[in-house]
Design a protein around this motif. Sequence first.
Motif, PDB file in Angstrom:
ATOM      1  N   ARG A 188      11.181  15.082  -2.319  1.00  0.00           N
ATOM      2  CA  ARG A 188      11.297  13.975  -0.794  1.00  0.00           C
ATOM      3  C   ARG A 188      12.462  14.157  -0.636  1.00  0.00           C
ATOM      4  O   ARG A 188      13.330  14.856  -1.053  1.00  0.00           O
ATOM      5  CB  ARG A 188      11.690  12.676  -1.953  1.00  0.00           C
ATOM      6  CG  ARG A 188       9.918  11.860  -2.623  1.00  0.00           C
ATOM      7  CD  ARG A 188       8.952  11.260  -1.452  1.00  0.00           C
ATOM      8  NE  ARG A 188       7.759  11.991  -1.873  1.00  0.00           N
ATOM      9  CZ  ARG A 188       6.328  12.718  -0.846  1.00  0.00           C
ATOM     10  NH1 ARG A 188       6.629  11.365   0.311  1.00  0.00           N
ATOM     11  NH2 ARG A 188       5.161  12.356  -1.541  1.00  0.00           N
ATOM     12  N   PHE A 243      -3.761  12.609  -4.787  1.00  0.00           N
ATOM     13  CA  PHE A 243      -3.257  13.141  -3.371  1.00  0.00           C
ATOM     14  C   PHE A 243      -1.245  13.296  -3.230  1.00  0.00           C
ATOM     15  O   PHE A 243      -0.775  12.169  -2.218  1.00  0.00           O
ATOM     16  CB  PHE A 243      -3.069  13.014  -2.051  1.00  0.00           C
ATOM     17  CG  PHE A 243      -5.085  13.480  -1.930  1.00  0.00           C
ATOM     18  CD1 PHE A 243      -5.888  13.854  -2.099  1.00  0.00           C
ATOM     19  CD2 PHE A 243      -6.006  11.332  -1.999  1.00  0.00           C
ATOM     20  CE1 PHE A 243      -7.555  14.499  -2.875  1.00  0.00           C
ATOM     21  CE2 PHE A 243      -7.572  11.981  -2.272  1.00  0.00           C
ATOM     22  CZ  PHE A 243      -8.140  12.456  -2.682  1.00  0.00           C
ATOM     23  N   GLY A 244      -0.454  13.560  -4.029  1.00  0.00           N
ATOM     24  CA  GLY A 244       1.371  13.096  -3.928  1.00  0.00           C
ATOM     25  C   GLY A 244       1.115  11.839  -4.188  1.00  0.00           C
ATOM     26  O   GLY A 244       0.046  10.953  -5.750  1.00  0.00           O
ATOM     27  N   ILE A 245       1.901  11.098  -3.673  1.00  0.00           N
ATOM     28  CA  ILE A 245       2.642  10.016  -4.292  1.00  0.00           C
ATOM     29  C   ILE A 245       1.105   8.911  -3.406  1.00  0.00           C
ATOM     30  O   ILE A 245       0.828   9.242  -2.451  1.00  0.00           O
ATOM     31  CB  ILE A 245       3.569   9.482  -3.137  1.00  0.00           C
ATOM     32  CG1 ILE A 245       4.534  10.760  -4.399  1.00  0.00           C
ATOM     33  CG2 ILE A 245       4.024   8.243  -3.715  1.00  0.00           C
ATOM     34  CD1 ILE A 245       6.347   9.580  -3.731  1.00  0.00           C
ATOM     35  N   PRO A 299       8.564  13.647   2.831  1.00  0.00           N
ATOM     36  CA  PRO A 299       8.308  14.880   2.023  1.00  0.00           C
ATOM     37  C   PRO A 299       8.640  15.545   3.001  1.00  0.00           C
ATOM     38  O   PRO A 299       9.183  15.224   3.952  1.00  0.00           O
ATOM     39  CB  PRO A 299       6.779  14.940   2.076  1.00  0.00           C
ATOM     40  CG  PRO A 299       6.223  13.596   2.542  1.00  0.00           C
ATOM     41  CD  PRO A 299       7.136  12.474   2.519  1.00  0.00           C
ATOM     42  N   THR A 309       1.528  13.439  10.566  1.00  0.00           N
ATOM     43  CA  THR A 309       0.417  12.762   8.332  1.00  0.00           C
ATOM     44  C   THR A 309       0.742  11.387   8.572  1.00  0.00           C
ATOM     45  O   THR A 309       0.251  10.722   7.059  1.00  0.00           O
ATOM     46  CB  THR A 309       0.454  13.500   8.105  1.00  0.00           C
ATOM     47  OG1 THR A 309       2.729  13.622   7.812  1.00  0.00           O
ATOM     48  CG2 THR A 309       1.073  15.385   7.943  1.00  0.00           C
ATOM     49  N   ARG A 310       1.195  10.863   9.035  1.00  0.00           N
ATOM     50  CA  ARG A 310       1.566   9.357   8.564  1.00  0.00           C
ATOM     51  C   ARG A 310       1.931   8.370   9.558  1.00  0.00           C
ATOM     52  O   ARG A 310       1.625   7.034   9.373  1.00  0.00           O
ATOM     53  CB  ARG A 310       3.427   9.144   7.649  1.00  0.00           C
ATOM     54  CG  ARG A 310       3.452  10.440   6.841  1.00  0.00           C
ATOM     55  CD  ARG A 310       5.280  10.443   6.239  1.00  0.00           C
ATOM     56  NE  ARG A 310       5.058   9.025   5.465  1.00  0.00           N
ATOM     57  CZ  ARG A 310       3.985   9.990   4.107  1.00  0.00           C
ATOM     58  NH1 ARG A 310       4.288  10.795   3.520  1.00  0.00           N
ATOM     59  NH2 ARG A 310       4.657   8.727   2.890  1.00  0.00           N
ATOM     60  N   MET A 323       2.042   5.490   2.342  1.00  0.00           N
ATOM     61  CA  MET A 323       1.599   6.080   0.946  1.00  0.00           C
ATOM     62  C   MET A 323       0.370   5.863   1.129  1.00  0.00           C
ATOM     63  O   MET A 323       0.027   6.445  -0.165  1.00  0.00           O
ATOM     64  CB  MET A 323       2.729   5.475   0.598  1.00  0.00           C
ATOM     65  CG  MET A 323       4.453   5.085   0.180  1.00  0.00           C
ATOM     66  SD  MET A 323       4.491   6.881  -0.040  1.00  0.00           S
ATOM     67  CE  MET A 323       6.105   7.450   0.295  1.00  0.00           C
ATOM     68  N   CYS A 324      -0.146   5.016   1.724  1.00  0.00           N
ATOM     69  CA  CYS A 324      -1.810   5.019   1.502  1.00  0.00           C
ATOM     70  C   CYS A 324      -2.565   6.617   1.671  1.00  0.00           C
ATOM     71  O   CYS A 324      -1.713   6.217   2.822  1.00  0.00           O
ATOM     72  CB  CYS A 324      -2.665   4.176   2.315  1.00  0.00           C
ATOM     73  SG  CYS A 324      -2.046   2.180   1.891  1.00  0.00           S
ATOM     74  N   ASN A 325      -3.356   6.932   0.768  1.00  0.00           N
ATOM     75  CA  ASN A 325      -3.852   7.970   1.098  1.00  0.00           C
ATOM     76  C   ASN A 325      -5.276   7.910   1.868  1.00  0.00           C
ATOM     77  O   ASN A 325      -5.886   6.509   1.772  1.00  0.00           O
ATOM     78  CB  ASN A 325      -4.587   8.914  -0.644  1.00  0.00           C
ATOM     79  CG  ASN A 325      -2.976   9.423  -0.614  1.00  0.00           C
ATOM     80  OD1 ASN A 325      -1.882   9.550  -0.203  1.00  0.00           O
ATOM     81  ND2 ASN A 325      -2.895   9.513  -2.005  1.00  0.00           N
ATOM     82  N   HIS A 326      -5.963   8.968   2.048  1.00  0.00           N
ATOM     83  CA  HIS A 326      -7.289   8.229   2.862  1.00  0.00           C
ATOM     84  C   HIS A 326      -8.499   8.440   2.171  1.00  0.00           C
ATOM     85  O   HIS A 326      -8.818   9.217   1.359  1.00  0.00           O
ATOM     86  CB  HIS A 326      -7.628   9.608   4.341  1.00  0.00           C
ATOM     87  CG  HIS A 326      -8.653   9.313   4.478  1.00  0.00           C
ATOM     88  ND1 HIS A 326      -8.965   9.061   5.283  1.00  0.00           N
ATOM     89  CD2 HIS A 326      -9.351  10.512   4.055  1.00  0.00           C
ATOM     90  CE1 HIS A 326     -10.187   9.618   6.237  1.00  0.00           C
ATOM     91  NE2 HIS A 326     -10.773  10.410   5.262  1.00  0.00           N
ATOM     92  N   TYR A 380      -8.191   7.389   7.805  1.00  0.00           N
ATOM     93  CA  TYR A 380      -7.085   7.099   8.970  1.00  0.00           C
ATOM     94  C   TYR A 380      -7.919   7.559  10.232  1.00  0.00           C
ATOM     95  O   TYR A 380      -7.147   7.920  11.527  1.00  0.00           O
ATOM     96  CB  TYR A 380      -6.482   8.891   8.452  1.00  0.00           C
ATOM     97  CG  TYR A 380      -5.330   8.951   6.885  1.00  0.00           C
ATOM     98  CD1 TYR A 380      -4.895   7.312   6.561  1.00  0.00           C
ATOM     99  CD2 TYR A 380      -5.280  10.011   6.830  1.00  0.00           C
ATOM    100  CE1 TYR A 380      -4.045   7.395   5.623  1.00  0.00           C
ATOM    101  CE2 TYR A 380      -3.879  10.016   5.912  1.00  0.00           C
ATOM    102  CZ  TYR A 380      -4.080   8.702   4.905  1.00  0.00           C
ATOM    103  OH  TYR A 380      -2.356   9.094   3.797  1.00  0.00           O
ATOM    104  N   TYR A 416      -2.241  16.362   9.460  1.00  0.00           N
ATOM    105  CA  TYR A 416      -2.534  15.727   8.272  1.00  0.00           C
ATOM    106  C   TYR A 416      -1.621  16.755   7.072  1.00  0.00           C
ATOM    107  O   TYR A 416      -1.906  16.439   6.163  1.00  0.00           O
ATOM    108  CB  TYR A 416      -3.625  14.674   7.444  1.00  0.00           C
ATOM    109  CG  TYR A 416      -3.881  13.998   8.344  1.00  0.00           C
ATOM    110  CD1 TYR A 416      -3.458  12.268   8.196  1.00  0.00           C
ATOM    111  CD2 TYR A 416      -4.689  14.172   9.843  1.00  0.00           C
ATOM    112  CE1 TYR A 416      -3.759  11.719   9.249  1.00  0.00           C
ATOM    113  CE2 TYR A 416      -4.989  12.640  10.619  1.00  0.00           C
ATOM    114  CZ  TYR A 416      -3.841  11.824   9.985  1.00  0.00           C
ATOM    115  OH  TYR A 416      -3.876  10.484  11.108  1.00  0.00           O
ATOM    116  N   PHE A 431      -4.707  18.396   5.170  1.00  0.00           N
ATOM    117  CA  PHE A 431      -5.399  18.583   4.537  1.00  0.00           C
ATOM    118  C   PHE A 431      -6.824  18.800   5.099  1.00  0.00           C
ATOM    119  O   PHE A 431      -7.414  18.599   6.110  1.00  0.00           O
ATOM    120  CB  PHE A 431      -5.063  17.555   2.845  1.00  0.00           C
ATOM    121  CG  PHE A 431      -5.786  16.412   3.703  1.00  0.00           C
ATOM    122  CD1 PHE A 431      -7.161  15.443   3.650  1.00  0.00           C
ATOM    123  CD2 PHE A 431      -4.873  15.190   4.002  1.00  0.00           C
ATOM    124  CE1 PHE A 431      -7.500  14.377   4.108  1.00  0.00           C
ATOM    125  CE2 PHE A 431      -5.662  13.976   4.766  1.00  0.00           C
ATOM    126  CZ  PHE A 431      -6.601  13.511   4.476  1.00  0.00           C
TER     127      PHE A 431
END
Length: 476
Positions: free
Chosen positions: A28, A59-61, A138, A211-212, A239-242, A281, A293, A295
């Motif tokens: 970070r 997928f990370g945090i 990040p 990405t965010r 911080m929510c992933n897809h 997303y 993003y 990925f």
Amino acid sequence: MANSKMAIASLAAQIRPFTCLAASLPSRLAPHPPDLIRWIKREGGFVHHAVKLSQETQFGIGLISTEQISPGTDLISLPPHVPLRFESDDSSSSSSSLLSALARRVPEELWAMKLGLRLLQERANADSFWWPYISNLPETYTVPIFFPGEDIKNLQYAPLLHQVNKRCRFLLEFEQEIRRTLEDVKASDHPFSGQDVNASALGWTMSAVSTRAFRLHGNKKLQGGSSDDVPMMLPLIDMCNHSFKPNARIIQEQNGADSNTLVKVVAETEVKENDPLLLNYGCLSNDFFLLDYGFVIESNPYDTIELKYDEQLMDAASMAAGVSSPKFSSPAPWQHQLLSQLNLAGEMPNLKVTIGGPEPVEGRLLAALRILLCGELVEVEKHDSDTLKSLSAVAPFGIANEIAVFRTVIALCVIALSHFPTKIMEDEAIIKQGVSATAELSIKYRIQKKSVIIDVMKDLTRRVKLLSSKETPTAA
Ligand SMILES: C[S@@+](CC[C@H](N)C(=O)[O-])C[C@H]1O[C@@H](n2cnc3c(N)ncnc32)[C@H](O)[C@@H]1O
């Protein structure tokens, strides 16, 4: 100039440099950033007691729930001052008006760069209200603008290569433009607290946004009831992933007395203990997922392949499909007129057509093939254009025409596959040998592109078989 340099030096204590600090995993901007949940609560926001940040998601945090939560429950609510937006009319100071002037030079399609300028301004400012958020961002991103040249080439797909190169070129040109614009600006008026903004800092901020950021309603428009499309960075929510099967969704709610809106995340389905909180997303192709993003989604139902509607290519494909004298290069005037209505001919045609995704063949391409391979105006006049564009309208010009259409698309697929220098099996073998993370992403991306083509071929082959079985009794 010397004076302004001195002034910049004296500001050094009040800025945060764009260089990165050595960070712990996952890296970070700050090695030990502040607790985001505590910050949101301190600012008057709400975070459900079971919602926690987790470093151990796939997928990370990500965010997880430590207990079962029922659908409709509020999970997070951000007060109106917490989202970070680009306020274009906020030109009360010289530095804001300079930022707005720079933002106006960003092409519309690179909207992430516009909000990115605002993020970079806050990142440079040592007293930024958003530092607890920014320090949690990040340090690096896996979007292709940061890939080594070889891995960009290894994507093997021209439309994406074009987009990546366009973004890289823009970053280099914009770096120069920002330098020219800010050359003689006094340190106190400087939008980035006097810091030199290079292409790498611009790439970082554009990627942080792409990405965010979420595109939501702006405050003013929501009041009037119409929709707007304002990109915002939503601390903690981002911080929510897809997932295409999300268990949470974002809503905007009017805040009682004032006209401001709250941005909330609510549980869409039941959330079980230790489940990650997942948002959708968007129903996007892998081109967008990779470009914006960083990925790639395996078996992405929204992934497509872009082809060019080229008359010679169509003739070649339909001859390969067994059509004796296709008319794509020499359409009759009425066919040309219908192609113009499909925007595949005329003054400003859009010749980009797609295969794959929810509709295996784009409606415009399907209609064009049906019309050009039919050749009978009286037959064509019996159907409206929606019918001709639809795969669920079975064989509007008879089975033989439909089989010729599908076989032509299959031949187009074979041609499209032949443009990839490697086969899927070879790609898989390269990944097995062990490659860098960016090389692996490139290879996974091109495997998925080839899989889209193969899936379309399988689908159309199945349809041809079905039609052929229907055709036999009539022919007999
Ligand atoms: C909005 S952020 C989510 C928080 C992020 N995981 C983090 O560590 O800060 C979006 C990023 O998370 C990762 N991500 C989210 N969903 C993903 C998915 N379904 N597959 C792969 N990566 C994903 C990607 O790196 C993406 O750019």
